[in-house]
Design an enzyme around this catalytic site. Structure first.
Site, mmCIF file in Angstrom:
data_model
loop_
_atom_site.group_PDB
_atom_site.id
_atom_site.type_symbol
_atom_site.label_atom_id
_atom_site.label_comp_id
_atom_site.label_asym_id
_atom_site.label_seq_id
_atom_site.Cartn_x
_atom_site.Cartn_y
_atom_site.Cartn_z
ATOM 1 C CE LYS A 20 5.349 3.057 0.120
ATOM 2 N NZ LYS A 20 6.055 2.128 -0.790
ATOM 3 N N PRO A 23 0.828 -1.210 0.000
ATOM 4 C CG PRO A 23 -0.774 -1.552 1.648
ATOM 5 C CD PRO A 23 0.532 -2.077 1.150
ATOM 6 C CD GLU A 24 2.086 3.749 -4.531
ATOM 7 O OE1 GLU A 24 2.350 4.953 -4.581
ATOM 8 O OE2 GLU A 24 2.189 2.998 -5.526
ATOM 9 N NE ARG A 57 7.912 -2.772 -6.210
ATOM 10 C CZ ARG A 57 7.124 -1.991 -5.449
ATOM 11 N NH1 ARG A 57 7.622 -1.410 -4.376
ATOM 12 N NH2 ARG A 57 5.857 -1.819 -5.760
#
Length: 269
Positions: free
Chosen positions: A52, A2-3, A258
């Site tokens: 976060k 989650p950002e 990523r």
């Protein structure tokens, strides 16, 4: 993972449901049992997020620090509370609702000094009123590292993840491998302002939307995005598909473990 907008949205929900209430805290799974026993029956004062990271503040200067990681989730429900299902790390029960935390990377009880130490390791968060974008710029403007990697470094900028990273660079025509020191202050200030607006919208609607009005499906006649992440985006997870602006193929590559997405035409090197 989650950002930042997700954590700020959770903080708002938990603030509304539990703040000012003496809550019941438990750890059905057992891995947070000692912390839960200290908090059980005490007053939940407030919730806030930084990047976060989520913080639940209780009376007597006790703070629960949560990092959801890749698999962590909170689930809120109305009372009466049901029997825990799955591996519930922490359950908080208020007057009208309860929430279950499952699968976080971190769920720990901290002192205020320890909370300050966590926050000191984080860069400015575009969603916090106390954020100082100058701190991030001082790191970026001196770095040979690519701006794509710097935006994902939580010590430089807190809360930005892979989606916001890819999208804000596209929106400002920045080649993702541009070294930070070559970005330019004016462009950085535009990027920061855009992140503040985009992420605040994410908190409000609960998803990431980055496409400008003139490129929305109802304007261009294209099919809406179908993706479990929801939201309309320009390049994220659109590798090999036509760019919504120029029509050329969206590219992808691996960067710091990523996936990186960009349009070579709209973001020329």
């Amino acid at each position: 993972m989650p950002e930042g907008h997700t954590l700020h949205r959770l903080a708002g929900v938990h603030q509304e449901l539990f703040a000012g209430t003496a809550v019941r805290v438990s750890s059905p799974q057992g891995r947070f049992a000692s912390g839960a026993s200290v908090l059980d029956g005490t007053v939940y004062e407030r919730a806030e997020a930084h990047g976060k990271h989520l913080f639940h503040f209780y009376e007597a200067d006790r703070v629960v620090h949560v990092h959801l990681g890749l698999y962590g989730t909170f689930a809120e429900s109305e009372l009466p509370a049901t029997e825990p299902r799955g591996q519930v790390r922490m359950r908080v029960v208020g007057r009208t609702h309860f929430t279950d935390l499952r699968g976080p990377t971190k769920c720990e009880l901290l002192t205020p000094d320890e909370v300050a130490a966590v926050r000191d390791r984080l860069g400015p968060d575009p969603l916090r009123a106390d954020a100082d974008p100058e701190r991030a710029w001082q790191r970026i403007s001196k770095s040979r590292t690519s701006i794509a990697a710097l935006l994902m470094d939580q010590a430089v900028l807190a809360g930005v993840g892979n989606v916001y990273r890819a999208e804000v660079l596209f929106r400002h025509g920045v080649p993702p491998l541009t070294p930070g020191r070559e970005l330019g202050r004016e462009r950085w200030e535009r990027i920061w302002a855009d992140l503040v607006e985009l992420m605040a919208d994410g908190v409000e609607v609960g998803r990431i939307d980055t496409v400008r009005d003139e490129h929305l499906p109802e304007v261009t006649g294209r099919a809406p995005r179908q993706d479990r992440h929801g939201g309309e985006v320009y390049v994220y997870r659109r590798a090999g598909m036509p760019c919504l602006v120029c029509g050329d193929e969206v590219a992808t590559a691996d960067l710091v473990a990523r996936k990186l997405y960009w349009c070579p035409t709209c973001q020329p090197a």
